[in-house]
Design a protein around this motif. Structure first.
Motif, PDB file in Angstrom:
ATOM      1  N   ARG A  16       0.828  -1.199   0.000  1.00  0.00           N
ATOM      2  CA  ARG A  16       0.000   0.000   0.000  1.00  0.00           C
ATOM      3  C   ARG A  16       0.864   1.251   0.000  1.00  0.00           C
ATOM      4  NH1 ARG A  16      -5.265  -0.665   3.903  1.00  0.00           N
ATOM      5  NH2 ARG A  16      -6.183  -2.369   2.763  1.00  0.00           N
ATOM      6  N   THR A  17       0.438   2.222  -0.747  1.00  0.00           N
ATOM      7  CA  THR A  17       1.129   3.507  -0.762  1.00  0.00           C
ATOM      8  C   THR A  17       0.248   4.611  -0.197  1.00  0.00           C
ATOM      9  OG1 THR A  17       0.389   3.871  -3.027  1.00  0.00           O
ATOM     10  CG2 THR A  17       2.582   2.890  -2.725  1.00  0.00           C
ATOM     11  N   ALA A  18      -0.979   4.262   0.163  1.00  0.00           N
ATOM     12  CA  ALA A  18      -1.911   5.215   0.773  1.00  0.00           C
ATOM     13  C   ALA A  18      -2.954   4.410   1.544  1.00  0.00           C
ATOM     14  CB  ALA A  18      -2.584   6.066  -0.293  1.00  0.00           C
ATOM     15  N   PRO A  19      -3.543   4.988   2.575  1.00  0.00           N
ATOM     16  CA  PRO A  19      -4.590   4.251   3.290  1.00  0.00           C
ATOM     17  C   PRO A  19      -5.863   4.183   2.455  1.00  0.00           C
ATOM     18  CG  PRO A  19      -4.369   6.451   4.198  1.00  0.00           C
ATOM     19  CD  PRO A  19      -3.287   6.298   3.178  1.00  0.00           C
ATOM     20  N   LYS A  20      -6.614   3.097   2.604  1.00  0.00           N
ATOM     21  CA  LYS A  20      -7.875   2.974   1.866  1.00  0.00           C
ATOM     22  C   LYS A  20      -8.999   3.740   2.547  1.00  0.00           C
ATOM     23  CE  LYS A  20      -7.454  -1.151  -0.859  1.00  0.00           C
ATOM     24  NZ  LYS A  20      -8.083  -2.413  -1.262  1.00  0.00           N
ATOM     25  N   SER A  21      -8.787   4.080   3.807  1.00  0.00           N
ATOM     26  CA  SER A  21      -9.797   4.778   4.591  1.00  0.00           C
ATOM     27  C   SER A  21      -9.996   6.206   4.079  1.00  0.00           C
ATOM     28  CB  SER A  21      -9.361   4.813   6.052  1.00  0.00           C
ATOM     29  OG  SER A  21     -10.205   5.647   6.791  1.00  0.00           O
ATOM     30  N   ASP A  22     -11.205   6.717   4.256  1.00  0.00           N
ATOM     31  CA  ASP A  22     -11.509   8.102   3.897  1.00  0.00           C
ATOM     32  C   ASP A  22     -11.399   9.034   5.098  1.00  0.00           C
ATOM     33  OD1 ASP A  22     -11.983   7.573   1.221  1.00  0.00           O
ATOM     34  OD2 ASP A  22     -14.073   7.027   1.589  1.00  0.00           O
ATOM     35  N   ASN A  23     -10.839   8.542   6.193  1.00  0.00           N
ATOM     36  CA  ASN A  23     -10.683   9.325   7.408  1.00  0.00           C
ATOM     37  C   ASN A  23      -9.737  10.501   7.144  1.00  0.00           C
ATOM     38  OD1 ASN A  23     -10.187  10.339   9.948  1.00  0.00           O
ATOM     39  ND2 ASN A  23      -9.902   8.337  10.898  1.00  0.00           N
ATOM     40  N   VAL A  24     -10.230  11.701   7.357  1.00  0.00           N
ATOM     41  CA  VAL A  24      -9.465  12.912   7.049  1.00  0.00           C
ATOM     42  C   VAL A  24      -8.245  13.032   7.961  1.00  0.00           C
ATOM     43  CG1 VAL A  24      -9.601  15.416   6.854  1.00  0.00           C
ATOM     44  CG2 VAL A  24     -11.579  14.035   6.300  1.00  0.00           C
ATOM     45  N   TYR A  25      -8.416  12.690   9.240  1.00  0.00           N
ATOM     46  CA  TYR A  25      -7.313  12.772  10.198  1.00  0.00           C
ATOM     47  C   TYR A  25      -6.184  11.823   9.784  1.00  0.00           C
ATOM     48  CZ  TYR A  25      -4.741  12.381  14.580  1.00  0.00           C
ATOM     49  OH  TYR A  25      -3.753  12.356  15.530  1.00  0.00           O
ATOM     50  N   LEU A  26      -6.556  10.625   9.359  1.00  0.00           N
ATOM     51  CA  LEU A  26      -5.570   9.638   8.916  1.00  0.00           C
ATOM     52  C   LEU A  26      -4.821  10.133   7.680  1.00  0.00           C
ATOM     53  CD1 LEU A  26      -4.631   6.772   9.733  1.00  0.00           C
ATOM     54  CD2 LEU A  26      -6.214   5.889   8.040  1.00  0.00           C
ATOM     55  N   LYS A  27      -5.543  10.755   6.762  1.00  0.00           N
ATOM     56  CA  LYS A  27      -4.899  11.276   5.551  1.00  0.00           C
ATOM     57  C   LYS A  27      -3.932  12.417   5.869  1.00  0.00           C
ATOM     58  CE  LYS A  27      -8.184   9.787   2.136  1.00  0.00           C
ATOM     59  NZ  LYS A  27      -8.994  10.129   0.981  1.00  0.00           N
ATOM     60  N   LEU A  28      -4.289  13.263   6.852  1.00  0.00           N
ATOM     61  CA  LEU A  28      -3.380  14.337   7.269  1.00  0.00           C
ATOM     62  C   LEU A  28      -2.127  13.771   7.931  1.00  0.00           C
ATOM     63  CD1 LEU A  28      -5.820  17.027   8.647  1.00  0.00           C
ATOM     64  CD2 LEU A  28      -4.249  17.296   6.748  1.00  0.00           C
ATOM     65  N   LEU A  29      -2.302  12.720   8.727  1.00  0.00           N
ATOM     66  CA  LEU A  29      -1.152  12.073   9.361  1.00  0.00           C
ATOM     67  C   LEU A  29      -0.226  11.458   8.317  1.00  0.00           C
ATOM     68  CD1 LEU A  29      -2.605  10.284  12.507  1.00  0.00           C
ATOM     69  CD2 LEU A  29      -1.166  12.308  12.410  1.00  0.00           C
TER      70      LEU A  29
END
Length: 148
Positions: A16-29
């Motif tokens: 994986r090169t990115a999380p599959k989740s749409d969680n905004v906090y996770l994407k910012l992290l």
């Protein structure tokens, strides 16, 4: 038919090169730790970034009792868990721990803070220890089962 191996065939090294989740906090992290991996030579940040990409099943929870057992003798360090910290009613006394995690259950958060501990988010951890010095990262129980 078959697989055209000359054209590349199957890709056996898919990560994986990115999380599959749409969680905004996770994407910012992920954005923050990508920057830290690029700008620092710290292996710690690379491990945290890799674990942020993992699925929810591979970000298994860790109980307070297991956490206190692992942190015995490392009270001055920060425990880093890319996952959830849960409460354990079998544990009577919780020592003063410094813990950084994605999530805490309400009771686990209350017990850590009540006993003089400290709770950090990953963005606070990046400000306090950008290279991971003074931090202890844990392989979670679900990952240990697959290591055999």
């Amino acid at each position: 038919m078959g697989i055209d191996l000359k054209a590349g065939g199957r890709n056996k090294k898919t990560t994986r090169t990115a999380p599959k989740s749409d969680n905004v906090y996770l994407k910012l992290l992920v954005k923050l730790y990508r920057f830290l991996v690029r700008r620092t030579d710290s292996q710690f940040n690379a491990v945290v970034l890799k674990r942020l990409f993992m699925s929810k099943t591979h970000r298994a929870p860790i109980s307070l009792s297991r956490l206190t057992r692992y942190m015995k003798g490392k009270e001055d360090k920060i425990a880093v868990i890319v996952g959830t910290v849960t409460d354990d009613v079998r544990l009577y006394e919780v020592p003063a721990l410094k813990v950084a995690a994605l999530r805490f259950t309400e009771t686990a958060r209350a017990r850590i803070l009540k006993n003089g501990g400290e709770i950090l988010t990953f963005d606070e951890l990046a400000l306090r220890a950008p290279t991971g010095t003074g931090c202890v990262s844990f392989i979670l129980p679900s990952l240990l089962m697959n290591v055999a």
